[in-house]
Design an enzyme around this catalytic site. Sequence first.
Site, PDB file in Angstrom:
ATOM      1  N   ILE A 183       0.800  -1.222   0.000  1.00 57.24           N
ATOM      2  CA  ILE A 183       0.000   0.000   0.000  1.00 57.24           C
ATOM      3  C   ILE A 183       0.839   1.280   0.000  1.00 57.24           C
ATOM      4  O   ILE A 183       0.302   2.371   0.077  1.00 57.24           O
ATOM      5  CB  ILE A 183      -0.954   0.026   1.213  1.00 57.24           C
ATOM      6  N   LYS A 184       2.148   1.149  -0.100  1.00 55.41           N
ATOM      7  CA  LYS A 184       2.981   2.367  -0.051  1.00 55.41           C
ATOM      8  C   LYS A 184       2.922   3.126  -1.388  1.00 55.41           C
ATOM      9  O   LYS A 184       2.302   2.654  -2.343  1.00 55.41           O
ATOM     10  CB  LYS A 184       4.415   1.986   0.323  1.00 55.41           C
ATOM     11  N   ASN A 185       3.596   4.270  -1.487  1.00 57.75           N
ATOM     12  CA  ASN A 185       3.459   5.122  -2.683  1.00 57.75           C
ATOM     13  C   ASN A 185       3.770   4.380  -3.976  1.00 57.75           C
ATOM     14  O   ASN A 185       3.137   4.621  -4.997  1.00 57.75           O
ATOM     15  CB  ASN A 185       4.335   6.371  -2.553  1.00 57.75           C
TER      16      ASN A 185
END
Length: 371
Positions: A183-185
Amino acid sequence: MKKIRLSKSCLGPEEVQAVAGVLGRDFLGMGKEVEQFEHLLAQYLQLDPSKVVCVNTGTSALHLALLSLDIGPGDEVLVPSITYVASLQAISATGATPVLCDVIEGTAFLDAEDAERRVTLQTKAIMPVHYASSSVGIQQIYSLSERYNLRVIEDAAHSFGSTRDFKPVGHYGDIVCFSFDGIKNITSGEGGAIVTSDLQVLDRTRDARLLGVEKDTDRRFQGERSWLFDVTRQGFRYHMSNIMAAIGIEQLRKIDFFSKKRKSLAKLYKQCLSDCSFITFLNFEFDHLIPHIFPVRIIQNRDLVMTSLRESGIECGIHYQPNHLLTYFKTPYPLPTSELLFSQLLSLPLHPDLSEDDVLYICEKVKALLR
Ligand SMILES: *Cc1c(COP(=O)(O)O)cnc(C)c1O
């Protein structure tokens, strides 16, 4: 009922095709895709390719960074209480003691003054966390580190793609660690990276990710393995696989799109909620950062708002429960600002697949609840 997720991976046919390509070549471990991903990351960060080391998670990046500095039992590492438990576990995994510090109310960033009060002869390093992608306040942390001769390991798990002093986050700094979890950038499935100019840290982390087998990285990038080798330090199975790197390469190509989307949704939230007297914002400047999360402060009845939003299909979260309240990391002292923020923080959905209409819908629900 419409379901809106708090955060999610945003993948397309490009990632599917890239993974299929790796599967088709029957070489899944660490090889050419990992080398290429490291080079592309370095290029993006405007750094020499040798300065990026990819690993299997952001937590392992932090763990290896600490170990490469010979941090271990008897040592202390300063860290904010408001962070994901990963920062703490990476420190305690070395045998060192995480020393929990308070944060600044306006940004939830590590409070340098509070950290300074907790410096002892055992303090070896300080781990500021780029909360919600912001690293405003990092200058004070670096000047503290100079005064007490501490190493700085930046937990930049949230902030990949953001800029600081007109350069990408990761360009400057002692050691900067990124996460590429789902779910990170940007994501590589799971994954992380260590970025530094310290040659010893680079050498040590390159070997340590492959069980400490010396110079194994070079051989793997040539599609070979080491048969006769030496091991001089503790190593781990922390390398990145070609499957992960293939996903990461495609995600990195989309960073400008992700950036525009996350920034504009965050600005839209702010605009829509600005007339709501029970909500205040943290002091973030969305032109410079790619917001990984969108936390707001709900002055009253945060828990009620959270439950009601969930009941109407809107997932929200709390970033984060202060770590000094956990059994394993409990402190004998209070951290008042962390505790205050914990009672008020609520993260609203934010990811590139969210639409402007979704944000408007969420804002209407929030306002209706607080009216
Ligand atoms: C995600 C995250 C990490 C750890 O990254 P993983 O890749 O999940 O191991 C560390 N610190 C913070 C603040 C994070 O949000």
